[in-house]
Design a protein around this motif. Sequence first.
Motif, PDB file in Angstrom:
ATOM      1  N   GLY A  14      21.169  19.028  17.613  1.00  0.00           N
ATOM      2  CA  GLY A  14      21.577  18.652  16.265  1.00  0.00           C
ATOM      3  C   GLY A  14      21.997  19.831  15.399  1.00  0.00           C
ATOM      4  O   GLY A  14      22.510  20.832  15.881  1.00  0.00           O
ATOM      5  N   SER A  15      21.736  19.735  14.123  1.00  0.00           N
ATOM      6  CA  SER A  15      22.153  20.747  13.148  1.00  0.00           C
ATOM      7  C   SER A  15      21.354  22.035  13.280  1.00  0.00           C
ATOM      8  O   SER A  15      20.150  22.003  13.556  1.00  0.00           O
ATOM      9  CB  SER A  15      21.960  20.199  11.733  1.00  0.00           C
ATOM     10  N   PRO A  16      22.002  23.197  13.045  1.00  0.00           N
ATOM     11  CA  PRO A  16      21.250  24.457  13.003  1.00  0.00           C
ATOM     12  C   PRO A  16      20.115  24.445  11.979  1.00  0.00           C
ATOM     13  O   PRO A  16      19.153  25.201  12.101  1.00  0.00           O
ATOM     14  CB  PRO A  16      22.313  25.493  12.621  1.00  0.00           C
ATOM     15  N   MET A  17      20.216  23.587  10.976  1.00  0.00           N
ATOM     16  CA  MET A  17      19.178  23.527   9.946  1.00  0.00           C
ATOM     17  C   MET A  17      17.818  23.097  10.500  1.00  0.00           C
ATOM     18  O   MET A  17      16.796  23.292   9.843  1.00  0.00           O
ATOM     19  CB  MET A  17      19.606  22.582   8.821  1.00  0.00           C
ATOM     20  N   ASN A  18      17.803  22.545  11.707  1.00  0.00           N
ATOM     21  CA  ASN A  18      16.517  22.205  12.327  1.00  0.00           C
ATOM     22  C   ASN A  18      15.632  23.440  12.507  1.00  0.00           C
ATOM     23  O   ASN A  18      14.412  23.330  12.585  1.00  0.00           O
ATOM     24  CB  ASN A  18      16.732  21.509  13.672  1.00  0.00           C
ATOM     25  N   VAL A  19      16.251  24.613  12.551  1.00  0.00           N
ATOM     26  CA  VAL A  19      15.480  25.858  12.654  1.00  0.00           C
ATOM     27  C   VAL A  19      14.563  26.010  11.443  1.00  0.00           C
ATOM     28  O   VAL A  19      13.409  26.445  11.566  1.00  0.00           O
ATOM     29  CB  VAL A  19      16.429  27.070  12.767  1.00  0.00           C
ATOM     30  N   LEU A  20      15.058  25.638  10.268  1.00  0.00           N
ATOM     31  CA  LEU A  20      14.285  25.811   9.030  1.00  0.00           C
ATOM     32  C   LEU A  20      13.463  24.584   8.669  1.00  0.00           C
ATOM     33  O   LEU A  20      12.518  24.688   7.884  1.00  0.00           O
ATOM     34  CB  LEU A  20      15.235  26.130   7.868  1.00  0.00           C
ATOM     35  N   GLU A  21      13.824  23.442   9.229  1.00  0.00           N
ATOM     36  CA  GLU A  21      13.203  22.188   8.801  1.00  0.00           C
ATOM     37  C   GLU A  21      12.008  21.792   9.663  1.00  0.00           C
ATOM     38  O   GLU A  21      11.859  22.243  10.796  1.00  0.00           O
ATOM     39  CB  GLU A  21      14.257  21.071   8.809  1.00  0.00           C
ATOM     40  N   ASP A  22      11.177  20.966   9.068  1.00  0.00           N
ATOM     41  CA  ASP A  22      10.050  20.351   9.772  1.00  0.00           C
ATOM     42  C   ASP A  22      10.327  18.854   9.789  1.00  0.00           C
ATOM     43  O   ASP A  22      10.269  18.191   8.751  1.00  0.00           O
ATOM     44  CB  ASP A  22       8.739  20.673   9.044  1.00  0.00           C
ATOM     45  N   ASN A  23      10.673  18.316  10.960  1.00  0.00           N
ATOM     46  CA  ASN A  23      11.007  16.895  11.061  1.00  0.00           C
ATOM     47  C   ASN A  23      10.533  16.350  12.401  1.00  0.00           C
ATOM     48  O   ASN A  23       9.910  17.076  13.190  1.00  0.00           O
ATOM     49  CB  ASN A  23      12.515  16.677  10.848  1.00  0.00           C
ATOM     50  N   ILE A  24      10.822  15.103  12.689  1.00  0.00           N
ATOM     51  CA  ILE A  24      10.298  14.500  13.919  1.00  0.00           C
ATOM     52  C   ILE A  24      10.837  15.191  15.159  1.00  0.00           C
ATOM     53  O   ILE A  24      10.149  15.249  16.190  1.00  0.00           O
ATOM     54  CB  ILE A  24      10.598  12.985  13.981  1.00  0.00           C
ATOM     55  N   TYR A  25      12.025  15.758  15.076  1.00  0.00           N
ATOM     56  CA  TYR A  25      12.608  16.403  16.248  1.00  0.00           C
ATOM     57  C   TYR A  25      11.996  17.780  16.466  1.00  0.00           C
ATOM     58  O   TYR A  25      11.618  18.131  17.587  1.00  0.00           O
ATOM     59  CB  TYR A  25      14.126  16.489  16.092  1.00  0.00           C
ATOM     60  N   THR A  26      11.889  18.558  15.408  1.00  0.00           N
ATOM     61  CA  THR A  26      11.317  19.899  15.565  1.00  0.00           C
ATOM     62  C   THR A  26       9.849  19.826  15.951  1.00  0.00           C
ATOM     63  O   THR A  26       9.362  20.660  16.721  1.00  0.00           O
ATOM     64  CB  THR A  26      11.495  20.724  14.281  1.00  0.00           C
ATOM     65  N   ARG A  27       9.151  18.816  15.438  1.00  0.00           N
ATOM     66  CA  ARG A  27       7.747  18.648  15.826  1.00  0.00           C
ATOM     67  C   ARG A  27       7.630  18.248  17.298  1.00  0.00           C
ATOM     68  O   ARG A  27       6.700  18.680  17.996  1.00  0.00           O
ATOM     69  CB  ARG A  27       7.060  17.622  14.925  1.00  0.00           C
ATOM     70  N   ALA A  28       8.577  17.456  17.782  1.00  0.00           N
ATOM     71  CA  ALA A  28       8.574  17.071  19.196  1.00  0.00           C
ATOM     72  C   ALA A  28       8.840  18.283  20.081  1.00  0.00           C
ATOM     73  O   ALA A  28       8.206  18.442  21.140  1.00  0.00           O
ATOM     74  CB  ALA A  28       9.620  15.985  19.447  1.00  0.00           C
ATOM     75  N   TRP A  29       9.767  19.163  19.676  1.00  0.00           N
ATOM     76  CA  TRP A  29      10.026  20.382  20.469  1.00  0.00           C
ATOM     77  C   TRP A  29       8.780  21.260  20.508  1.00  0.00           C
ATOM     78  O   TRP A  29       8.431  21.816  21.551  1.00  0.00           O
ATOM     79  CB  TRP A  29      11.206  21.155  19.884  1.00  0.00           C
ATOM     80  N   HIS A  30       8.125  21.374  19.354  1.00  0.00           N
ATOM     81  CA  HIS A  30       6.899  22.176  19.296  1.00  0.00           C
ATOM     82  C   HIS A  30       5.838  21.580  20.220  1.00  0.00           C
ATOM     83  O   HIS A  30       5.143  22.314  20.943  1.00  0.00           O
ATOM     84  CB  HIS A  30       6.378  22.239  17.859  1.00  0.00           C
ATOM     85  N   ALA A  31       5.718  20.263  20.212  1.00  0.00           N
ATOM     86  CA  ALA A  31       4.724  19.597  21.053  1.00  0.00           C
ATOM     87  C   ALA A  31       5.008  19.823  22.533  1.00  0.00           C
ATOM     88  O   ALA A  31       4.078  19.979  23.340  1.00  0.00           O
ATOM     89  CB  ALA A  31       4.698  18.100  20.739  1.00  0.00           C
ATOM     90  N   LEU A  32       6.281  19.858  22.910  1.00  0.00           N
ATOM     91  CA  LEU A  32       6.633  20.158  24.302  1.00  0.00           C
ATOM     92  C   LEU A  32       6.154  21.551  24.690  1.00  0.00           C
ATOM     93  O   LEU A  32       5.581  21.750  25.764  1.00  0.00           O
ATOM     94  CB  LEU A  32       8.150  20.047  24.512  1.00  0.00           C
ATOM     95  N   GLY A  33       6.381  22.506  23.815  1.00  0.00           N
ATOM     96  CA  GLY A  33       5.934  23.872  24.092  1.00  0.00           C
ATOM     97  C   GLY A  33       4.427  23.973  24.235  1.00  0.00           C
ATOM     98  O   GLY A  33       3.912  24.779  25.013  1.00  0.00           O
ATOM     99  N   GLU A  34       3.708  23.129  23.491  1.00  0.00           N
ATOM    100  CA  GLU A  34       2.249  23.139  23.541  1.00  0.00           C
ATOM    101  C   GLU A  34       1.705  22.425  24.771  1.00  0.00           C
ATOM    102  O   GLU A  34       0.673  22.807  25.319  1.00  0.00           O
ATOM    103  CB  GLU A  34       1.692  22.461  22.284  1.00  0.00           C
ATOM    104  N   SER A  35       2.392  21.380  25.211  1.00  0.00           N
ATOM    105  CA  SER A  35       1.828  20.510  26.246  1.00  0.00           C
ATOM    106  C   SER A  35       2.333  20.785  27.661  1.00  0.00           C
ATOM    107  O   SER A  35       1.626  20.493  28.631  1.00  0.00           O
ATOM    108  CB  SER A  35       2.117  19.046  25.898  1.00  0.00           C
ATOM    109  N   LEU A  36       3.515  21.317  27.791  1.00  0.00           N
ATOM    110  CA  LEU A  36       4.071  21.547  29.132  1.00  0.00           C
ATOM    111  C   LEU A  36       3.460  22.795  29.768  1.00  0.00           C
ATOM    112  O   LEU A  36       3.000  23.696  29.056  1.00  0.00           O
ATOM    113  CB  LEU A  36       5.594  21.703  29.048  1.00  0.00           C
ATOM    114  N   PRO A  37       3.464  22.866  31.107  1.00  0.00           N
ATOM    115  CA  PRO A  37       2.990  24.093  31.753  1.00  0.00           C
ATOM    116  C   PRO A  37       3.837  25.279  31.304  1.00  0.00           C
ATOM    117  O   PRO A  37       5.051  25.155  31.129  1.00  0.00           O
ATOM    118  CB  PRO A  37       3.159  23.806  33.242  1.00  0.00           C
ATOM    119  N   ARG A  38       3.172  26.408  31.103  1.00  0.00           N
ATOM    120  CA  ARG A  38       3.885  27.579  30.584  1.00  0.00           C
ATOM    121  C   ARG A  38       4.751  28.205  31.676  1.00  0.00           C
ATOM    122  O   ARG A  38       4.260  28.567  32.746  1.00  0.00           O
ATOM    123  CB  ARG A  38       2.884  28.611  30.064  1.00  0.00           C
TER     124      ARG A  38
END
Length: 262
Positions: A14-38
């Motif tokens: 999506g938009s580059p503004m997702n870098v600065l924003e906190d929304n359902i998509y950015t939270r989902a990306w963060h959750a992937l980083g937390e839950s997937l094997p490193r």
Amino acid sequence: MTTQRMPALFLGHGSPMNVLEDNIYTRAWHALGESLPRPKAILAVSAHWFTRGTAVTAMENPRTIHDFGGFPQALFDKRYPAPGSPALAKRVQELLSPVNVMADTSEWGFDHGTWGVLIKMYPDADIPVIQLSIDGTQPPEYHYELGKKLAILRDEGVMIVASGNVVHNLRMVKWDGNGEPYPWAIAFEKYVKDNLSWKGDAKDHPLVKFMEHEGGALSNPSPDHYLPLLYILGAWDGAEPITQPTDGIVMGSLSMLSVQAG
């Protein structure tokens, strides 16, 4: 010691503004980083490195590329200082042979299709990352087949992260706040979802032949944002689960669908 098989991801960025924003998509990306094997390292395939021929970043310290305009200064101030991996770049060259993959030691780096999602997944920027370009002169089947060749990296501790949007029509974006999706965008995104688990020869794959769908041309005036998905479908083993960490169409004509294999 065995290495855990890494998932392969396609992220609708999506938009580059997702870098600065906190929304359902950015939270989902963060959750992937937390839950997937490193992962030991990440191979990124971004819509924003669309080239003639194929290249891979092979520098020790890739630069952060701000390949956009008209956004707040805070976005341009962001950096993603993850290390590169010349050794992984060489491994990619070997796997893709006889395709001639150029080792880029100075020109590119991480464009926002790559760092814009990784900064949410792995904000510490402490995992080595390389980026593979998309040869815009080649047909869709070619990109699917490259994904198949790269799949072995998943068993070597490398996560494949592709980044684009399966519906990406900037000319028809609704800037007025009315984000109601166009019917053709809804239909095409559904077509993608319905065919993620299709099995058969690459040449017959409905998602390789995506431009045959009646909404294909409107959803993808240029194929650059769609083709990264084919790397993930090619890297799928046909048996592991395929899930959709995010979906939904924003601004009328941008799909935020993400796809996870494994």
